[in-house]
Design a protein around this motif. Structure first.
Motif, PDB file in Angstrom:
ATOM      1  N   SER A 132       0.853  -1.183   0.000  1.00 20.46           N
ATOM      2  CA  SER A 132       0.000   0.000   0.000  1.00 20.46           C
ATOM      3  C   SER A 132       0.886   1.230   0.000  1.00 20.46           C
ATOM      4  O   SER A 132       2.030   1.199   0.454  1.00 20.46           O
ATOM      5  CB  SER A 132      -0.930   0.016   1.221  1.00 20.46           C
ATOM      6  N   LEU A 133       0.369   2.300  -0.546  1.00 23.93           N
ATOM      7  CA  LEU A 133       1.047   3.581  -0.503  1.00 23.93           C
ATOM      8  C   LEU A 133      -0.004   4.677  -0.565  1.00 23.93           C
ATOM      9  O   LEU A 133      -1.133   4.448  -0.995  1.00 23.93           O
ATOM     10  CB  LEU A 133       2.083   3.725  -1.614  1.00 23.93           C
ATOM     11  N   VAL A 134       0.378   5.853  -0.108  1.00 25.57           N
ATOM     12  CA  VAL A 134      -0.522   7.003  -0.102  1.00 25.57           C
ATOM     13  C   VAL A 134       0.142   8.116  -0.882  1.00 25.57           C
ATOM     14  O   VAL A 134       1.340   8.388  -0.710  1.00 25.57           O
ATOM     15  CB  VAL A 134      -0.839   7.447   1.342  1.00 25.57           C
ATOM     16  N   VAL A 135      -0.628   8.758  -1.744  1.00 24.23           N
ATOM     17  CA  VAL A 135      -0.105   9.811  -2.613  1.00 24.23           C
ATOM     18  C   VAL A 135      -1.138  10.925  -2.724  1.00 24.23           C
ATOM     19  O   VAL A 135      -2.342  10.677  -2.627  1.00 24.23           O
ATOM     20  CB  VAL A 135       0.247   9.214  -4.008  1.00 24.23           C
ATOM     21  N   GLU A 136      -0.656  12.152  -2.905  1.00 22.16           N
ATOM     22  CA  GLU A 136      -1.571  13.279  -3.130  1.00 22.16           C
ATOM     23  C   GLU A 136      -2.206  13.148  -4.507  1.00 22.16           C
ATOM     24  O   GLU A 136      -1.539  12.745  -5.468  1.00 22.16           O
ATOM     25  CB  GLU A 136      -0.809  14.605  -3.047  1.00 22.16           C
ATOM     26  N   ASP A 137      -3.471  13.505  -4.620  1.00 21.84           N
ATOM     27  CA  ASP A 137      -4.176  13.371  -5.899  1.00 21.84           C
ATOM     28  C   ASP A 137      -3.571  14.231  -7.000  1.00 21.84           C
ATOM     29  O   ASP A 137      -3.696  13.909  -8.179  1.00 21.84           O
ATOM     30  CB  ASP A 137      -5.670  13.671  -5.731  1.00 21.84           C
ATOM     31  N   THR A 138      -2.886  15.300  -6.654  1.00 21.88           N
ATOM     32  CA  THR A 138      -2.297  16.184  -7.660  1.00 21.88           C
ATOM     33  C   THR A 138      -0.935  15.700  -8.151  1.00 21.88           C
ATOM     34  O   THR A 138      -0.396  16.272  -9.105  1.00 21.88           O
ATOM     35  CB  THR A 138      -2.151  17.611  -7.101  1.00 21.88           C
ATOM     36  N   ASN A 139      -0.390  14.672  -7.562  1.00 22.43           N
ATOM     37  CA  ASN A 139       0.892  14.128  -7.995  1.00 22.43           C
ATOM     38  C   ASN A 139       0.625  13.129  -9.130  1.00 22.43           C
ATOM     39  O   ASN A 139       0.770  11.913  -8.981  1.00 22.43           O
ATOM     40  CB  ASN A 139       1.626  13.471  -6.822  1.00 22.43           C
ATOM     41  N   GLU A 140       0.211  13.684 -10.259  1.00 21.46           N
ATOM     42  CA  GLU A 140      -0.262  12.865 -11.377  1.00 21.46           C
ATOM     43  C   GLU A 140       0.801  11.928 -11.939  1.00 21.46           C
ATOM     44  O   GLU A 140       0.496  10.797 -12.305  1.00 21.46           O
ATOM     45  CB  GLU A 140      -0.826  13.768 -12.470  1.00 21.46           C
ATOM     46  N   ALA A 141       2.050  12.373 -11.994  1.00 25.94           N
ATOM     47  CA  ALA A 141       3.115  11.509 -12.524  1.00 25.94           C
ATOM     48  C   ALA A 141       3.280  10.272 -11.646  1.00 25.94           C
ATOM     49  O   ALA A 141       3.410   9.155 -12.153  1.00 25.94           O
ATOM     50  CB  ALA A 141       4.426  12.280 -12.617  1.00 25.94           C
ATOM     51  N   ALA A 142       3.254  10.466 -10.337  1.00 24.28           N
ATOM     52  CA  ALA A 142       3.393   9.327  -9.420  1.00 24.28           C
ATOM     53  C   ALA A 142       2.183   8.410  -9.508  1.00 24.28           C
ATOM     54  O   ALA A 142       2.329   7.187  -9.585  1.00 24.28           O
ATOM     55  CB  ALA A 142       3.589   9.817  -7.991  1.00 24.28           C
ATOM     56  N   VAL A 143       0.981   8.986  -9.501  1.00 22.09           N
ATOM     57  CA  VAL A 143      -0.246   8.175  -9.584  1.00 22.09           C
ATOM     58  C   VAL A 143      -0.220   7.339 -10.857  1.00 22.09           C
ATOM     59  O   VAL A 143      -0.518   6.139 -10.833  1.00 22.09           O
ATOM     60  CB  VAL A 143      -1.507   9.061  -9.503  1.00 22.09           C
ATOM     61  N   THR A 144       0.179   7.937 -11.968  1.00 18.12           N
ATOM     62  CA  THR A 144       0.256   7.210 -13.242  1.00 18.12           C
ATOM     63  C   THR A 144       1.271   6.076 -13.158  1.00 18.12           C
ATOM     64  O   THR A 144       0.992   4.951 -13.588  1.00 18.12           O
ATOM     65  CB  THR A 144       0.621   8.176 -14.387  1.00 18.12           C
ATOM     66  N   ALA A 145       2.446   6.348 -12.595  1.00 16.98           N
ATOM     67  CA  ALA A 145       3.482   5.308 -12.471  1.00 16.98           C
ATOM     68  C   ALA A 145       2.998   4.161 -11.597  1.00 16.98           C
ATOM     69  O   ALA A 145       3.194   2.988 -11.929  1.00 16.98           O
ATOM     70  CB  ALA A 145       4.759   5.915 -11.891  1.00 16.98           C
ATOM     71  N   TYR A 146       2.337   4.477 -10.492  1.00 15.79           N
ATOM     72  CA  TYR A 146       1.853   3.429  -9.588  1.00 15.79           C
ATOM     73  C   TYR A 146       0.752   2.599 -10.257  1.00 15.79           C
ATOM     74  O   TYR A 146       0.723   1.379 -10.115  1.00 15.79           O
ATOM     75  CB  TYR A 146       1.347   4.018  -8.279  1.00 15.79           C
ATOM     76  N   ARG A 147      -0.123   3.250 -10.982  1.00 14.26           N
ATOM     77  CA  ARG A 147      -1.193   2.502 -11.675  1.00 14.26           C
ATOM     78  C   ARG A 147      -0.611   1.615 -12.767  1.00 14.26           C
ATOM     79  O   ARG A 147      -1.063   0.479 -12.943  1.00 14.26           O
ATOM     80  CB  ARG A 147      -2.232   3.471 -12.229  1.00 14.26           C
ATOM     81  N   ARG A 148       0.364   2.110 -13.488  1.00 18.72           N
ATOM     82  CA  ARG A 148       1.021   1.286 -14.503  1.00 18.72           C
ATOM     83  C   ARG A 148       1.659   0.049 -13.875  1.00 18.72           C
ATOM     84  O   ARG A 148       1.717  -1.014 -14.496  1.00 18.72           O
ATOM     85  CB  ARG A 148       2.114   2.083 -15.222  1.00 18.72           C
ATOM     86  N   TYR A 149       2.148   0.190 -12.674  1.00 18.85           N
ATOM     87  CA  TYR A 149       2.781  -0.914 -11.964  1.00 18.85           C
ATOM     88  C   TYR A 149       1.750  -1.941 -11.499  1.00 18.85           C
ATOM     89  O   TYR A 149       2.086  -3.089 -11.234  1.00 18.85           O
ATOM     90  CB  TYR A 149       3.583  -0.373 -10.775  1.00 18.85           C
ATOM     91  N   GLY A 150       0.482  -1.521 -11.405  1.00 15.25           N
ATOM     92  CA  GLY A 150      -0.576  -2.442 -10.996  1.00 15.25           C
ATOM     93  C   GLY A 150      -1.342  -2.029  -9.753  1.00 15.25           C
ATOM     94  O   GLY A 150      -2.279  -2.711  -9.336  1.00 15.25           O
ATOM     95  N   PHE A 151      -0.958  -0.921  -9.135  1.00 10.66           N
ATOM     96  CA  PHE A 151      -1.687  -0.428  -7.970  1.00 10.66           C
ATOM     97  C   PHE A 151      -3.067   0.073  -8.387  1.00 10.66           C
ATOM     98  O   PHE A 151      -3.235   0.581  -9.495  1.00 10.66           O
ATOM     99  CB  PHE A 151      -0.927   0.738  -7.311  1.00 10.66           C
ATOM    100  N   GLN A 152      -4.019  -0.078  -7.483  1.00 12.63           N
ATOM    101  CA  GLN A 152      -5.382   0.417  -7.700  1.00 12.63           C
ATOM    102  C   GLN A 152      -5.793   1.276  -6.521  1.00 12.63           C
ATOM    103  O   GLN A 152      -5.454   0.971  -5.370  1.00 12.63           O
ATOM    104  CB  GLN A 152      -6.359  -0.745  -7.850  1.00 12.63           C
ATOM    105  N   GLU A 153      -6.556   2.316  -6.805  1.00 11.65           N
ATOM    106  CA  GLU A 153      -7.053   3.166  -5.729  1.00 11.65           C
ATOM    107  C   GLU A 153      -8.094   2.394  -4.934  1.00 11.65           C
ATOM    108  O   GLU A 153      -9.028   1.839  -5.493  1.00 11.65           O
ATOM    109  CB  GLU A 153      -7.676   4.448  -6.277  1.00 11.65           C
ATOM    110  N   THR A 154      -7.914   2.387  -3.609  1.00 10.35           N
ATOM    111  CA  THR A 154      -8.866   1.681  -2.755  1.00 10.35           C
ATOM    112  C   THR A 154      -9.568   2.603  -1.769  1.00 10.35           C
ATOM    113  O   THR A 154     -10.594   2.225  -1.212  1.00 10.35           O
ATOM    114  CB  THR A 154      -8.175   0.544  -1.974  1.00 10.35           C
TER     115      THR A 154
END
Length: 185
Positions: A132-154
């Motif tokens: 699990s990890l927590v990220v700010e919604d405005t950190n779009e580059a990080a959110v995109t990288a994490y989703r590409r890796y397979g993470f899903q928002e829960t």
């Protein structure tokens, strides 16, 4: 390691280190250093961190630990940091990535993926059911990288403005299941 934690937290950790340093005579990084060496049971203790080097230069870092009952301590936390702490400690049995960061000059080389691969190994070694990890919604580059890796928002909780800082609306908790992976030795 303090620099990576602060980069990943966009300054929120630095603010906490200064507030709880107990001394106005310390530099910010002296206060941070004191925090990361003080208590080995603390989630941000240096023993739970790793750094990534490229050609002999530190390029990135990662810190995390297995979420167990009793972590973290909310009574010392300021209101603006409580939603972050709630999300970081919500999923018992998950390996929480508390901070992952790569210096700007090293980005675009797949280093975040290498750090996440290492987190996955550490999670499996700890017997975690997921990451699990927590990220700010405005950190779009990080959110995109994490989703590409397979993470899903829960889950998401409101981001609370502090010391005049505005911008994000939410803290996003992203998770990745390790349930069907073989433990790495």
């Amino acid at each position: 390691m303090a620099a990576f934690v602060d980069m990943a937290g966009h300054g929120i950790d630095l603010d906490e280190w200064v507030a709880h340093s107990g001394s106005v005579d310390q530099s910010v990084f002296a206060a941070a250093r004191r925090f990361v060496i003080k208590d080995p049971t603390w989630n941000y203790h240096y023993s739970k961190a790793c750094v990534l080097e490229v050609d002999g230069e530190i390029a990135g870092g990662l810190i995390g630990s297995l979420v167990v009952n009793g972590s973290p301590t909310f009574d010392l936390a300021r209101e603006y940091i409580k939603p972050l702490l709630v999300l970081e400690s919500r999923l018992l049995g998950f390996w929480s990535i508390l901070g992952v960061a790569v210096y700007p000059e090293f980005r675009g080389r797949g280093l975040t993926r290498l750090l996440l691969d290492h987190a996955r190994i550490l999670g499996r070694q700890a017997g975690a059911t997921g990451l699990s990890l927590v990220v700010e919604d405005t950190n779009e580059a990080a959110v995109t990288a994490y989703r590409r890796y397979g993470f899903q928002e829960t889950e998401r909780l409101s981001w609370i403005s502090y010391r005049g800082r505005t911008g994000p609306k939410f803290w996003l908790m992203l998770t990745l299941s390790l349930a069907h992976e073989v433990p790495h030795k």
